[in-house]
Scaffold this motif. Sequence first.
Motif, PDB file in Angstrom:
ATOM      1  N   GLU A 150       0.761  -1.195   0.022  1.00  0.00           N
ATOM      2  CA  GLU A 150       0.000   0.037  -0.038  1.00  0.00           C
ATOM      3  C   GLU A 150       0.817   1.182  -0.025  1.00  0.00           C
ATOM      4  O   GLU A 150       0.453   2.256  -0.699  1.00  0.00           O
ATOM      5  CB  GLU A 150      -0.981  -0.127   1.253  1.00  0.00           C
TER       6      GLU A 150
ATOM      7  N   GLU B 177       3.519  -7.736  -5.029  1.00  0.00           N
ATOM      8  CA  GLU B 177       1.955  -8.189  -5.278  1.00  0.00           C
ATOM      9  C   GLU B 177       2.179  -9.867  -5.490  1.00  0.00           C
ATOM     10  O   GLU B 177       1.331 -10.511  -4.687  1.00  0.00           O
ATOM     11  CB  GLU B 177       1.157  -7.806  -6.510  1.00  0.00           C
TER      12      GLU B 177
ATOM     13  N   ILE C  19       3.553   5.569  -5.806  1.00  0.00           N
ATOM     14  CA  ILE C  19       3.260   5.535  -7.249  1.00  0.00           C
ATOM     15  C   ILE C  19       2.376   6.521  -7.543  1.00  0.00           C
ATOM     16  O   ILE C  19       2.599   7.284  -8.896  1.00  0.00           O
ATOM     17  CB  ILE C  19       2.928   4.135  -7.569  1.00  0.00           C
ATOM     18  N   GLN C  20       1.333   6.751  -6.921  1.00  0.00           N
ATOM     19  CA  GLN C  20       0.127   7.704  -7.169  1.00  0.00           C
ATOM     20  C   GLN C  20       0.600   9.226  -7.107  1.00  0.00           C
ATOM     21  O   GLN C  20       0.470   9.972  -7.889  1.00  0.00           O
ATOM     22  CB  GLN C  20      -0.946   7.412  -6.056  1.00  0.00           C
TER      23      GLN C  20
ATOM     24  N   ASN D 239       6.539   0.601 -10.484  1.00  0.00           N
ATOM     25  CA  ASN D 239       5.490  -0.262 -10.634  1.00  0.00           C
ATOM     26  C   ASN D 239       6.111  -1.944 -10.891  1.00  0.00           C
ATOM     27  O   ASN D 239       5.476  -2.535 -10.442  1.00  0.00           O
ATOM     28  CB  ASN D 239       5.127   0.036 -11.901  1.00  0.00           C
TER      29      ASN D 239
ATOM     30  N   ARG E  38       2.169   1.830  -3.452  1.00  0.00           N
ATOM     31  CA  ARG E  38       1.010   2.334  -4.226  1.00  0.00           C
ATOM     32  C   ARG E  38       0.875   3.734  -4.128  1.00  0.00           C
ATOM     33  O   ARG E  38       0.653   4.421  -4.917  1.00  0.00           O
ATOM     34  CB  ARG E  38      -0.336   1.348  -4.047  1.00  0.00           C
TER      35      ARG E  38
ATOM     36  N   CYS F 114       6.332  -2.990  -7.341  1.00  0.00           N
ATOM     37  CA  CYS F 114       4.800  -3.406  -6.875  1.00  0.00           C
ATOM     38  C   CYS F 114       4.531  -4.576  -7.477  1.00  0.00           C
ATOM     39  O   CYS F 114       3.917  -5.325  -6.621  1.00  0.00           O
ATOM     40  CB  CYS F 114       3.845  -2.169  -7.178  1.00  0.00           C
TER      41      CYS F 114
END
Length: 190
Positions: A21, A120, A27-28, A113, A24, A116
């Motif tokens: 999280e 994942e 990344i955002q 990415n 992420r 990530c």
Amino acid sequence: MILDEHSSATAEVDGKKQELEDIRAAIQETTNKVLEEASRASKLRKTVDDTQQQLPSLNEAKKLAASSRNFKEARRLAGEIKELSEQLEDVSAQLQQCEETKKAMNENLDTMNADCAQLEKLVEAEESQADEKLMQELSDLYAALFVEKRRAARRAEPQQFLLQADFEATEFLLEQLCVKHDKPLPSPPS
């Protein structure tokens, strides 16, 4: 006891989920910064284009002023051309810096990415492994409780109700895991 082991395994997975999280969110945030840089680059590019379109007409006007012996106007236009040329150099340098920053951020975003996606997969694999182990242990317990429950029911033992409750609780947990992993519920022994 079985659930304690599973809780321990899922605690590690939960830590990795939190890390996921965080990645992420980063990344955002980076994506937003890239979009801001792209917008800034677009505005700078428009300024460069507008300035480059003004320079030829100003040069032409300066030549006309000089040829008509209007040296005061020619000098003023030369100053304006010089000022615009300096602005063009400055804005072009800013645009170049902006493009380099955007490129570096995009490379960083690609790395983030990839990290990530790798995390994942790791989280999914570890979670699946922990659930598989729990399912196996619950299946074994389910079978043992089923046999013990039948035996206790035949003898009318007082513990049959506790065995029934344990059996139903185990069956419930096993059903939840089977649904989660799209697997059939194991059948009790005959």
